[in-house]
Design an enzyme around this catalytic site. Sequence first.
Site, PDB file in Angstrom:
ATOM      1  N   LEU A  20      -0.135   7.986  13.245  1.00 47.72           N
ATOM      2  CA  LEU A  20      -0.322   6.587  13.639  1.00 47.72           C
ATOM      3  C   LEU A  20       1.009   5.909  13.924  1.00 47.72           C
ATOM      4  O   LEU A  20       1.115   5.071  14.832  1.00 47.72           O
ATOM      5  CB  LEU A  20      -1.058   5.823  12.528  1.00 47.72           C
ATOM      6  CG  LEU A  20      -2.419   6.379  12.094  1.00 47.72           C
ATOM      7  CD1 LEU A  20      -3.072   5.460  11.075  1.00 47.72           C
ATOM      8  CD2 LEU A  20      -3.325   6.540  13.298  1.00 47.72           C
ATOM      9  N   ASP A  39      11.790   7.616   9.124  1.00 49.83           N
ATOM     10  CA  ASP A  39      10.947   8.690   8.586  1.00 49.83           C
ATOM     11  C   ASP A  39      11.805   9.641   7.763  1.00 49.83           C
ATOM     12  O   ASP A  39      13.018   9.700   7.910  1.00 49.83           O
ATOM     13  CB  ASP A  39      10.267   9.457   9.735  1.00 49.83           C
ATOM     14  CG  ASP A  39       8.966  10.122   9.321  1.00 49.83           C
ATOM     15  OD1 ASP A  39       7.893   9.680   9.779  1.00 49.83           O
ATOM     16  OD2 ASP A  39       9.011  11.096   8.522  1.00 49.83           O
ATOM     17  N   ASP A  65      13.685   7.654   2.875  1.00 50.91           N
ATOM     18  CA  ASP A  65      12.561   7.825   1.962  1.00 50.91           C
ATOM     19  C   ASP A  65      12.225   6.409   1.504  1.00 50.91           C
ATOM     20  O   ASP A  65      13.044   5.763   0.833  1.00 50.91           O
ATOM     21  CB  ASP A  65      12.982   8.710   0.782  1.00 50.91           C
ATOM     22  CG  ASP A  65      11.884   8.854  -0.250  1.00 50.91           C
ATOM     23  OD1 ASP A  65      10.896   8.076  -0.196  1.00 50.91           O
ATOM     24  OD2 ASP A  65      12.019   9.726  -1.125  1.00 50.91           O
ATOM     25  N   VAL A  66      11.046   5.929   1.877  1.00 51.00           N
ATOM     26  CA  VAL A  66      10.737   4.515   1.614  1.00 51.00           C
ATOM     27  C   VAL A  66      10.623   4.176   0.129  1.00 51.00           C
ATOM     28  O   VAL A  66      10.563   3.004  -0.234  1.00 51.00           O
ATOM     29  CB  VAL A  66       9.451   4.057   2.358  1.00 51.00           C
ATOM     30  CG1 VAL A  66       9.639   4.084   3.854  1.00 51.00           C
ATOM     31  CG2 VAL A  66       8.228   4.862   1.917  1.00 51.00           C
ATOM     32  N   SER A 145      -6.174   1.126   4.168  1.00 49.45           N
ATOM     33  CA  SER A 145      -7.189   2.129   4.519  1.00 49.45           C
ATOM     34  C   SER A 145      -8.534   1.624   4.046  1.00 49.45           C
ATOM     35  O   SER A 145      -8.624   0.871   3.064  1.00 49.45           O
ATOM     36  CB  SER A 145      -6.883   3.457   3.825  1.00 49.45           C
ATOM     37  OG  SER A 145      -8.003   4.308   3.899  1.00 49.45           O
ATOM     38  N   TYR A 158      -4.779   7.281  -4.017  1.00 52.37           N
ATOM     39  CA  TYR A 158      -4.700   6.717  -2.661  1.00 52.37           C
ATOM     40  C   TYR A 158      -5.515   5.412  -2.551  1.00 52.37           C
ATOM     41  O   TYR A 158      -5.041   4.421  -1.986  1.00 52.37           O
ATOM     42  CB  TYR A 158      -5.225   7.775  -1.690  1.00 52.37           C
ATOM     43  CG  TYR A 158      -5.111   7.452  -0.222  1.00 52.37           C
ATOM     44  CD1 TYR A 158      -3.895   7.584   0.446  1.00 52.37           C
ATOM     45  CD2 TYR A 158      -6.225   7.065   0.515  1.00 52.37           C
ATOM     46  CE1 TYR A 158      -3.796   7.322   1.810  1.00 52.37           C
ATOM     47  CE2 TYR A 158      -6.137   6.802   1.874  1.00 52.37           C
ATOM     48  CZ  TYR A 158      -4.912   6.937   2.515  1.00 52.37           C
ATOM     49  OH  TYR A 158      -4.825   6.676   3.869  1.00 52.37           O
ATOM     50  N   LYS A 162      -3.975   1.793  -1.603  1.00 52.84           N
ATOM     51  CA  LYS A 162      -4.392   1.091  -0.392  1.00 52.84           C
ATOM     52  C   LYS A 162      -5.018  -0.265  -0.711  1.00 52.84           C
ATOM     53  O   LYS A 162      -4.881  -1.217   0.068  1.00 52.84           O
ATOM     54  CB  LYS A 162      -5.340   1.971   0.428  1.00 52.84           C
ATOM     55  CG  LYS A 162      -4.648   3.192   1.044  1.00 52.84           C
ATOM     56  CD  LYS A 162      -3.408   2.813   1.840  1.00 52.84           C
ATOM     57  CE  LYS A 162      -2.948   3.869   2.817  1.00 52.84           C
ATOM     58  NZ  LYS A 162      -1.685   3.512   3.496  1.00 52.84           N
TER      59      LYS A 162
END
Length: 250
Positions: A20, A39, A65-66, A145, A158, A162
């Site tokens: 995405l 990224d 690396d976020v 999400s 996850y 989200k």
Amino acid sequence: MSAPMLEGRTAVITGAADGLGWAMAQRFASEGARIVVADLRADLARQRVNALREGGAEASFFAVDVTDEAAVDALFAHAGAEFGGVDVLCNNAGVTRDSVLRKMSLDDFRLVLDVHLQGAWLCTRAAVASMRDTGSRGSIINMSSIAGKVGNPGQTNYSTAKAGMVGLTKATAKEVARYGIRVNAIAPGLIRTAMTEQMDQAVLAESVASVPLGRIGEPGDVADVALFLASDLSSYMTGCLLEVTGGRHM
Ligand SMILES: NC(=O)c1ccc[n+]([C@@H]2O[C@H](COP(=O)([O-])OP(=O)(O)OC[C@H]3O[C@@H](n4cnc5c(N)ncnc54)[C@H](O)[C@@H]3O)[C@@H](O)[C@H]2O)c1
């Protein structure tokens, strides 16, 4: 003819080397944005930057690396040095580490929360500081999400992350509206990327069969909605969550 929708604006997109994020990078560049591809994957990200430049866009890569506070601050310093600041931030970087609760390790819970939630928070903090410094009436887009709305079995990490991104979206939206900065979120359903390729394909086919529009989503379906949120077309929207699911879980 009208001007490109993002002309003169700089977009930092995390996780932009693939899926995405890459679709958003191409879509935004096609509307005149300068792109910072942020990224972990340096080789692929460099190829993406070259492709954007070959298409006539201004683009730059930053390895990040976020989850790393210093690296995120360096990313926004890079966007400032290279392009004068940031106008659009897409908090898109993501990973999955699925398993049932009984078998999920604390490391896999933490990693998923760190990348999605802590990563988005760190990038948001740095982007808002930059937007305030430059006076940019920016747009922040958080990739949530549908899993954060309905909760997916096997994805307690996850789904938690989200859902948390929706809270982050709304709290930040209220805090920064006074500066003209908007913060919205997208909740994609099933979209064809490396992330869905990792799924059990029988489960994926069964899930796609329950999509009212009758197909899996393509990255471009999400990129178009992100472009709407990034641009002035959505200038009276903040704190919103837009579902891009083909109608699944409406
Ligand atoms: N594909 C779907 O069906 C779907 C559905 C709902 C939400 N999403 C969300 O959309 C976003 C993009 O997903 P995708 O399907 O394109 O995934 P993808 O795996 O194709 O791409 C994710 C990108 O994020 C990068 N990344 C991972 N960890 C990182 C980190 N710590 N720092 C920087 N970069 C990192 C990866 O290198 C990769 O390039 C994710 O947040 C995902 O949760 C995807």
